[in-house]
Design an enzyme around this catalytic site. Structure first.
Site, PDB file in Angstrom:
ATOM      1  N   SER A  40       0.866  -1.187   0.000  1.00 20.38           N
ATOM      2  CA  SER A  40       0.000   0.000   0.000  1.00 20.38           C
ATOM      3  C   SER A  40       0.898   1.232   0.000  1.00 20.38           C
ATOM      4  O   SER A  40       1.510   1.562   1.017  1.00 20.38           O
ATOM      5  CB  SER A  40      -0.906   0.004   1.236  1.00 20.38           C
ATOM      6  N   LYS A  67      -7.453   1.858  -2.320  1.00 20.12           N
ATOM      7  CA  LYS A  67      -6.948   1.427  -1.005  1.00 20.12           C
ATOM      8  C   LYS A  67      -6.846   2.612  -0.050  1.00 20.12           C
ATOM      9  O   LYS A  67      -7.211   2.505   1.126  1.00 20.12           O
ATOM     10  CB  LYS A  67      -5.578   0.763  -1.168  1.00 20.12           C
ATOM     11  N   LYS A  78       0.356   5.708   8.288  1.00 18.07           N
ATOM     12  CA  LYS A  78       1.008   5.872   6.989  1.00 18.07           C
ATOM     13  C   LYS A  78      -0.037   6.050   5.888  1.00 18.07           C
ATOM     14  O   LYS A  78       0.089   6.931   5.027  1.00 18.07           O
ATOM     15  CB  LYS A  78       1.893   4.659   6.695  1.00 18.07           C
TER      16      LYS A  78
END
Length: 301
Positions: free
Chosen positions: A101, A176, A244
């Site tokens: 990701s 995502k 993150k």
């Protein structure tokens, strides 16, 4: 459609090890690399895995590589850096599938660079956490051409239950990021709601049972609250990793001049958790920021 016998796999972390083991169980041989050599010992059948000392050795043994790494710089280094995949002779029909990701912008740049070198590329980030990786039930969000999406189908069918072609390179990463943004917001709304109800004297397990059948139902309540009630914050997906992803959402919003007011507040709460030393907890542990501040524990009585 491509066929596969031996597949390169880079990144045997919390998610990667479960995914690699499912490929082994499905009969594939692997060529593996992880920065921590001890992770190789967690493979279910090491006899079917060739361990290499650096990424550049992988393309010497296979033309297909999966990446499962923490963030954009790690992926760029694994591909283009010293000892990276492209330091070796690039095999004909080389194919890289990045299931990390990372930034959609970085993903698009990687795709362009690889295309110029004749390397096929998909971005295919996943959702489903450690349990989904171990059980082969991940949701896989794929960016890239229709042809490559079809080529990768045999691999994806081993690793995931819901496999969706989202569009061009970078589209999988965009979806995502959106998923992670909404998941984080749900974790905070759940935390605030359950703190409120518990402080008011209601059994949090009763609240969980009611809300699981009501309009407040969400993954956070169904998947994380049962563990919160036990006081179990062992990581399936850490606060650090979720922070993150929130950072990626904020970067995207800034680049497009979009105000994401609630996301910005949630991002700050996750940052607070990191400052308090909670970054290695499961993301459900975000509730402890409120618990510590307000003196309320959301636990089974």
């Amino acid at each position: 459609m491509r066929t596969y016998q031996k597949i390169g796999f880079v990144g045997l972390g919390v998610m990667g090890i479960g995914m690699a083991n499912n490929l082994l169980k499905a009969g594939y041989e692997l060529v593996v690399y992880d920065i921590n050599p001890a992770r190789v010992e967690l493979l279910s059948d090491p006899s079917k895995a060739t361990v290499v000392a650096k990424n550049s050795e992988i393309f010497e043994q296979t033309d297909t590589v999966i990446l499962m790494l923490p963030n954009s710089p790690h992926v760029e280094s694994a591909v283009f850096g010293e000892g990276g995949l492209l330091e070796s002779k690039i095999p004909e029909n080389a194919f890289i599938i990045d299931m990390s990701s990372i930034s959609p912008v970085v993903t698009e740049k990687i795709a362009e660079k690889l295309s110029a070198k004749g390397v096929k590329f998909l971005d295919a980030p996943v959702s489903g956490g450690q349990s989904g990786a171990a059980e082969g039930t991940l949701t896989i969000m794929v960016g890239g051409s229709d042809e490559l999406f079809e080529d990768a189908a045999p691999i994806f069918q081993v690793l995931g239950k819901k496999i969706i072609h989202c569009g061009k390179n970078g589209a999988g990463q965009v979806v995502k990021v959106v998923n992670q943004l909404m998941s984080a917001v749900n974790l905070i709304s759940m935390s605030e709601g359950f703190i409120l109800g518990t402080k008011a004297g209601v059994d949090p397990k009763i609240m969980m049972d009611v809300i699981s059948g009501g309009s407040g139902r969400c993954w956070a309540v169904e998947n994380r609250m049962p563990e919160i009630l036990k006081g179990n914050f062992q990581p399936g997906f850490t606060i650090d990793l979720h922070k993150k992803d929130l950072g990626l959402a904020m970067e995207m919003a800034t680049s497009m001049n979009l105000p994401l007011t609630v996301t910005a507040m949630v991002n700050d709460i996750f940052k607070t958790a990191q400052i308090e030393g909670k970054g290695k907890l499961d993301n459900g542990g975000i509730i402890t920021v409120y618990e510590d501040l307000l003196g309320v524990k959301v636990r089974n009585p």
